[in-house]
Write a protein that holds these residues in place. Structure first.
Motif, PDB file in Angstrom:
ATOM      1  N   PRO A  13      26.380  32.948  25.783  1.00 36.66           N
ATOM      2  CA  PRO A  13      26.174  34.294  26.359  1.00 36.66           C
ATOM      3  C   PRO A  13      27.296  35.267  26.029  1.00 36.66           C
ATOM      4  O   PRO A  13      27.039  36.458  25.802  1.00 36.66           O
ATOM      5  CB  PRO A  13      26.089  34.012  27.867  1.00 36.66           C
ATOM      6  CG  PRO A  13      25.584  32.600  27.962  1.00 36.66           C
ATOM      7  CD  PRO A  13      26.204  31.887  26.791  1.00 36.66           C
ATOM      8  N   ASP A  14      28.549  34.794  26.002  1.00 37.01           N
ATOM      9  CA  ASP A  14      29.657  35.685  25.642  1.00 37.01           C
ATOM     10  C   ASP A  14      29.530  36.190  24.211  1.00 37.01           C
ATOM     11  O   ASP A  14      29.785  37.371  23.920  1.00 37.01           O
ATOM     12  CB  ASP A  14      30.997  34.960  25.821  1.00 37.01           C
ATOM     13  CG  ASP A  14      31.325  34.723  27.290  1.00 37.01           C
ATOM     14  OD1 ASP A  14      30.727  35.404  28.144  1.00 37.01           O
ATOM     15  OD2 ASP A  14      32.168  33.854  27.576  1.00 37.01           O
ATOM     16  N   PHE A  16      26.756  36.488  22.598  1.00 35.94           N
ATOM     17  CA  PHE A  16      25.620  37.417  22.597  1.00 35.94           C
ATOM     18  C   PHE A  16      26.065  38.804  23.065  1.00 35.94           C
ATOM     19  O   PHE A  16      25.688  39.814  22.467  1.00 35.94           O
ATOM     20  CB  PHE A  16      24.517  36.883  23.501  1.00 35.94           C
ATOM     21  CG  PHE A  16      23.338  37.812  23.639  1.00 35.94           C
ATOM     22  CD1 PHE A  16      22.339  37.829  22.682  1.00 35.94           C
ATOM     23  CD2 PHE A  16      23.231  38.672  24.725  1.00 35.94           C
ATOM     24  CE1 PHE A  16      21.261  38.689  22.792  1.00 35.94           C
ATOM     25  CE2 PHE A  16      22.164  39.533  24.849  1.00 35.94           C
ATOM     26  CZ  PHE A  16      21.164  39.547  23.875  1.00 35.94           C
ATOM     27  N   ASP A  17      26.856  38.855  24.140  1.00 30.05           N
ATOM     28  CA  ASP A  17      27.356  40.145  24.632  1.00 30.05           C
ATOM     29  C   ASP A  17      28.209  40.840  23.573  1.00 30.05           C
ATOM     30  O   ASP A  17      28.141  42.070  23.401  1.00 30.05           O
ATOM     31  CB  ASP A  17      28.165  39.941  25.911  1.00 30.05           C
ATOM     32  CG  ASP A  17      27.296  39.491  27.079  1.00 30.05           C
ATOM     33  OD1 ASP A  17      26.071  39.702  27.017  1.00 30.05           O
ATOM     34  OD2 ASP A  17      27.852  38.911  28.034  1.00 30.05           O
ATOM     35  N   GLN A  18      29.026  40.066  22.851  1.00 29.88           N
ATOM     36  CA  GLN A  18      29.854  40.630  21.787  1.00 29.88           C
ATOM     37  C   GLN A  18      28.979  41.198  20.671  1.00 29.88           C
ATOM     38  O   GLN A  18      29.230  42.307  20.163  1.00 29.88           O
ATOM     39  CB  GLN A  18      30.780  39.544  21.234  1.00 29.88           C
ATOM     40  CG  GLN A  18      31.615  39.976  20.038  1.00 29.88           C
ATOM     41  CD  GLN A  18      32.398  38.813  19.443  1.00 29.88           C
ATOM     42  OE1 GLN A  18      32.604  37.780  20.082  1.00 29.88           O
ATOM     43  NE2 GLN A  18      32.820  38.968  18.205  1.00 29.88           N
ATOM     44  N   LEU A  20      25.824  42.181  20.920  1.00 24.82           N
ATOM     45  CA  LEU A  20      25.088  43.340  21.440  1.00 24.82           C
ATOM     46  C   LEU A  20      25.983  44.578  21.467  1.00 24.82           C
ATOM     47  O   LEU A  20      25.538  45.688  21.142  1.00 24.82           O
ATOM     48  CB  LEU A  20      24.550  43.023  22.829  1.00 24.82           C
ATOM     49  CG  LEU A  20      23.751  44.136  23.521  1.00 24.82           C
ATOM     50  CD1 LEU A  20      22.508  44.484  22.715  1.00 24.82           C
ATOM     51  CD2 LEU A  20      23.376  43.711  24.940  1.00 24.82           C
ATOM     52  N   ALA A  21      27.258  44.410  21.849  1.00 30.58           N
ATOM     53  CA  ALA A  21      28.189  45.543  21.888  1.00 30.58           C
ATOM     54  C   ALA A  21      28.410  46.135  20.499  1.00 30.58           C
ATOM     55  O   ALA A  21      28.617  47.349  20.359  1.00 30.58           O
ATOM     56  CB  ALA A  21      29.522  45.093  22.491  1.00 30.58           C
ATOM     57  N   GLU A  24      24.826  48.030  19.508  1.00 35.51           N
ATOM     58  CA  GLU A  24      24.383  49.227  20.237  1.00 35.51           C
ATOM     59  C   GLU A  24      24.811  50.535  19.569  1.00 35.51           C
ATOM     60  O   GLU A  24      23.986  51.454  19.459  1.00 35.51           O
ATOM     61  CB  GLU A  24      24.879  49.162  21.684  1.00 35.51           C
ATOM     62  CG  GLU A  24      24.067  48.201  22.544  1.00 35.51           C
ATOM     63  CD  GLU A  24      24.621  48.077  23.945  1.00 35.51           C
ATOM     64  OE1 GLU A  24      23.839  47.739  24.850  1.00 35.51           O
ATOM     65  OE2 GLU A  24      25.840  48.307  24.122  1.00 35.51           O
ATOM     66  N   SER A  55      18.536  44.733  24.274  1.00 36.52           N
ATOM     67  CA  SER A  55      19.043  43.382  24.525  1.00 36.52           C
ATOM     68  C   SER A  55      17.958  42.334  24.318  1.00 36.52           C
ATOM     69  O   SER A  55      18.209  41.281  23.716  1.00 36.52           O
ATOM     70  CB  SER A  55      19.610  43.293  25.945  1.00 36.52           C
ATOM     71  OG  SER A  55      18.620  43.650  26.892  1.00 36.52           O
TER      72      SER A  55
END
Length: 281
Positions: A13-14, A16-18, A20-21, A24, A55
């Motif tokens: 998940p971390d 994935f967040d990286q 996605l950031a 965007e 997302s």
């Protein structure tokens, strides 16, 4: 939950967040350019809107790469029509490639990596082509394939007993070649540009290229004990490229029989290499 997420996408998940950031800020400009392309018949802003947020749309290709499931199943999971899955996935694939930036021939070495490059080729089964089938017929695998040359670099091992295990980074992935193409011809056609003073190592398929390779048994006699010991040393070093390619095949789209258009194969394999580096480099 994090373990399940990684099983379904190949990343944490971390991570994935990286990802996605980074995606965007790139997406609005790419979407506007897509809507203003000359071949588009509608005005910018017209047409159907995407039903899922960015997302979810990023999650879709990651799950597709990891599981290589059908579009019907992905559509069921995300609550969209299976014919809309391509419409959600395809615009994001070039953006992911722009984030990962996996080169084809010009290799950059990072300061914490050892001064050696490891070369190998990997093949991927494809459906029987309708034209020029012999070009894709791989005698070794008895099937029609596409081939890529993969270049791997190895991180320096951390000092001390508690140091991390030695990590591997995919440094380059060549364009796709028909499966019948010999590894040496792929190497010559790719013309990889390596940093100065960096040793290059490959298997016996790269004999005659200038790479450090194992010795092949001569036609009139066996290898000497010293030559066999040298081959074992080369094999122990170059096993990291096998590990790198094996880790790429955690994403099933890089391992199973390819079902997508051949023109997208290089893009997909480079994105898989980028996901590998995100998790394992």
């Amino acid at each position: 939950m994090p373990d399940t997420f990684r099983q379904l996408t190949g990343i944490t998940p971390d991570a994935f967040d990286q990802l996605l950031a980074e995606l965007e800020p790139r997406y609005p400009q790419a979407d506007a350019k897509r809507k203003k392309r000359p071949s588009r018949q509608r005005k910018p802003g017209a047409g159907r809107k995407f039903a899922r947020p960015l997302s979810d749309r990023l999650l879709m290709p990651l799950m597709y790469y990891r599981t290589y499931t059908t579009h019907a199943f992905l559509g069921f999971l995300f609550g969209i029509d299976d014919r809309s899955v391509c419409r959600n996935i395809n615009p994001l694939q070039p953006l992911l490639a722009g984030i990962f930036r996996i080169p084809e021939r010009r290799i950059e070495r990072e300061p914490d990596e050892i001064r050696e490059l490891f070369f190998d080729a990997t093949e991927r089964a494809i459906p029987r082509p309708t034209r020029r089938q012999k070009r894709f017929d791989s005698g070794k695998n008895k099937r029609h394939t596409l081939k890529h040359q993969v270049v791997v670099v190895r991180k320096r091992k951390s000092s001390g007993r508690g140091g991390q295990r030695r990590r591997v980074r995919i440094a380059a992935v060549s364009k796709a070649f028909p499966g019948k193409t010999h590894d040496k011809k792929v190497y010559d056609a790719t013309a990889v540009v390596c940093p100065d003073g960096v040793r290059r190592t490959g298997d016996t398929a790269y004999l005659g290229t200038g790479l450090c390779t194992p010795r092949r048994r001569p036609p009139k006699g066996p290898l000497t004990a010293r030559q066999k010991a040298g081959n074992r040393r080369v094999s122990r070093r170059r096993i990291v490229v096998e590990h790198g390619i094996g880790k790429m095949k955690v994403w099933r789209i890089a391992a199973e029989r390819y079902r997508n258009p051949r023109r997208r194969h290089t893009l997909i394999i480079k994105n898989v290499a980028g996901l590998h580096n995100l998790m394992y480099a």
